[in-house]
Design a protein around this motif. Sequence first.
Motif, PDB file in Angstrom:
ATOM      1  N   LEU A 109       0.834  -1.211   0.000  1.00  0.00           N
ATOM      2  CA  LEU A 109       0.000   0.000   0.000  1.00  0.00           C
ATOM      3  C   LEU A 109       0.867   1.259   0.000  1.00  0.00           C
ATOM      4  N   ALA A 110       1.950   1.238   0.786  1.00  0.00           N
ATOM      5  CA  ALA A 110       2.862   2.386   0.834  1.00  0.00           C
ATOM      6  C   ALA A 110       3.566   2.582  -0.502  1.00  0.00           C
ATOM      7  N   MET A 111       3.929   1.486  -1.166  1.00  0.00           N
ATOM      8  CA  MET A 111       4.540   1.572  -2.492  1.00  0.00           C
ATOM      9  C   MET A 111       3.565   2.175  -3.499  1.00  0.00           C
ATOM     10  N   ILE A 112       2.307   1.761  -3.430  1.00  0.00           N
ATOM     11  CA  ILE A 112       1.290   2.289  -4.342  1.00  0.00           C
ATOM     12  C   ILE A 112       1.136   3.799  -4.145  1.00  0.00           C
ATOM     13  N   LYS A 113       1.083   4.223  -2.896  1.00  0.00           N
ATOM     14  CA  LYS A 113       0.986   5.649  -2.605  1.00  0.00           C
ATOM     15  C   LYS A 113       2.189   6.408  -3.139  1.00  0.00           C
ATOM     16  N   ASP A 114       3.382   5.836  -2.960  1.00  0.00           N
ATOM     17  CA  ASP A 114       4.609   6.475  -3.446  1.00  0.00           C
ATOM     18  C   ASP A 114       4.637   6.515  -4.969  1.00  0.00           C
ATOM     19  N   ALA A 115       4.207   5.418  -5.613  1.00  0.00           N
ATOM     20  CA  ALA A 115       4.205   5.364  -7.078  1.00  0.00           C
ATOM     21  C   ALA A 115       3.297   6.437  -7.660  1.00  0.00           C
ATOM     22  N   LYS A 116       2.192   6.696  -6.997  1.00  0.00           N
ATOM     23  CA  LYS A 116       1.288   7.743  -7.478  1.00  0.00           C
ATOM     24  C   LYS A 116       1.969   9.109  -7.432  1.00  0.00           C
ATOM     25  N   MET A 117       2.826   9.333  -6.424  1.00  0.00           N
ATOM     26  CA  MET A 117       3.580  10.585  -6.347  1.00  0.00           C
ATOM     27  C   MET A 117       4.582  10.684  -7.484  1.00  0.00           C
ATOM     28  N   VAL A 118       5.267   9.565  -7.762  1.00  0.00           N
ATOM     29  CA  VAL A 118       6.237   9.533  -8.863  1.00  0.00           C
ATOM     30  C   VAL A 118       5.538   9.813 -10.188  1.00  0.00           C
ATOM     31  N   LEU A 119       4.412   9.140 -10.417  1.00  0.00           N
ATOM     32  CA  LEU A 119       3.681   9.319 -11.665  1.00  0.00           C
ATOM     33  C   LEU A 119       3.133  10.738 -11.783  1.00  0.00           C
ATOM     34  N   ASP A 120       2.649  11.281 -10.673  1.00  0.00           N
ATOM     35  CA  ASP A 120       2.123  12.652 -10.686  1.00  0.00           C
ATOM     36  C   ASP A 120       3.215  13.645 -11.060  1.00  0.00           C
ATOM     37  N   ALA A 121       4.443  13.390 -10.566  1.00  0.00           N
ATOM     38  CA  ALA A 121       5.565  14.267 -10.911  1.00  0.00           C
ATOM     39  C   ALA A 121       5.904  14.196 -12.391  1.00  0.00           C
ATOM     40  N   MET A 122       5.516  13.096 -13.037  1.00  0.00           N
ATOM     41  CA  MET A 122       5.734  12.940 -14.473  1.00  0.00           C
ATOM     42  C   MET A 122       4.569  13.470 -15.303  1.00  0.00           C
ATOM     43  N   GLY A 123       3.533  13.941 -14.615  1.00  0.00           N
ATOM     44  CA  GLY A 123       2.360  14.425 -15.323  1.00  0.00           C
ATOM     45  C   GLY A 123       1.363  13.334 -15.644  1.00  0.00           C
ATOM     46  N   ILE A 124       1.513  12.171 -15.006  1.00  0.00           N
ATOM     47  CA  ILE A 124       0.611  11.046 -15.237  1.00  0.00           C
ATOM     48  C   ILE A 124      -0.338  10.945 -14.047  1.00  0.00           C
ATOM     49  N   ASN A 125      -1.613  11.144 -14.287  1.00  0.00           N
ATOM     50  CA  ASN A 125      -2.615  11.133 -13.227  1.00  0.00           C
ATOM     51  C   ASN A 125      -3.295   9.768 -13.169  1.00  0.00           C
ATOM     52  N   VAL A 126      -3.310   9.161 -11.976  1.00  0.00           N
ATOM     53  CA  VAL A 126      -3.907   7.847 -11.826  1.00  0.00           C
ATOM     54  C   VAL A 126      -5.080   7.901 -10.860  1.00  0.00           C
ATOM     55  N   GLU A 127      -5.998   6.975 -11.035  1.00  0.00           N
ATOM     56  CA  GLU A 127      -7.172   6.868 -10.186  1.00  0.00           C
ATOM     57  C   GLU A 127      -6.772   6.424  -8.772  1.00  0.00           C
ATOM     58  N   SER A 128      -7.673   6.644  -7.831  1.00  0.00           N
ATOM     59  CA  SER A 128      -7.393   6.264  -6.441  1.00  0.00           C
ATOM     60  C   SER A 128      -7.388   4.749  -6.267  1.00  0.00           C
TER      61      SER A 128
END
Length: 217
Positions: free
Chosen positions: A145-164
Amino acid sequence: MQMRTIFFFILSITHITSFSQSSTLESLKKDTLFIIKKNPEKGFYHDYILFVPKEIPLSNKIYLLVEPNNTGRPTDSMEVHKKNAIDLASVSSVGNNISTMLKIPLLVPIFPRPASQELMYTHALDRDVILEKSPTLKRLDLQLLAMIKDAKMVLDAMGINVESKIFMNGFSASATFTNRFSFIHPQIIKALAIGGFNGELMLPQNTINEIKLSIGT
């Protein structure tokens, strides 16, 4: 067989804000594999892999796909687990095919399966690992779960928006991991696909679209 070029990056938390629009667009021209370093302060004690297929859309929200790693045998060598996880993320998995075809990112954790604790089937998220107290193996479901949360931050920094919520899949031991994970954390699952798993399917709800489901016990 068609050969693909895959870019590899190794990132720590300090690199998350280092993406520029130009570098992001350049990397998204090819399949890209990021190895994100462990971060105990954020709740995960192992590295994870983030595969981003080329031409991933930046305009709409998309789903993150998660496939637990499954080395297939116990070993105390993390390099073996890492190599197998990289192969799973970039070449030899249903998850990679789904990620490439749907153009959605894929997360693969690099969890150990120690030979020194052979009865602890970490890659199947068995009872022994759920009850384990050592920091590196404790509650791998919460570490994921912590990895998923972190990955969303990484993707957001790349301009990639993911669902919750996430897509999740697995086969054999990783299917069992996915089955058990979805039962413990149904609130994060949008859809899952599993095959070759041991035991009954544990469904987190009684009905879907007014259709009664068979609930495992």
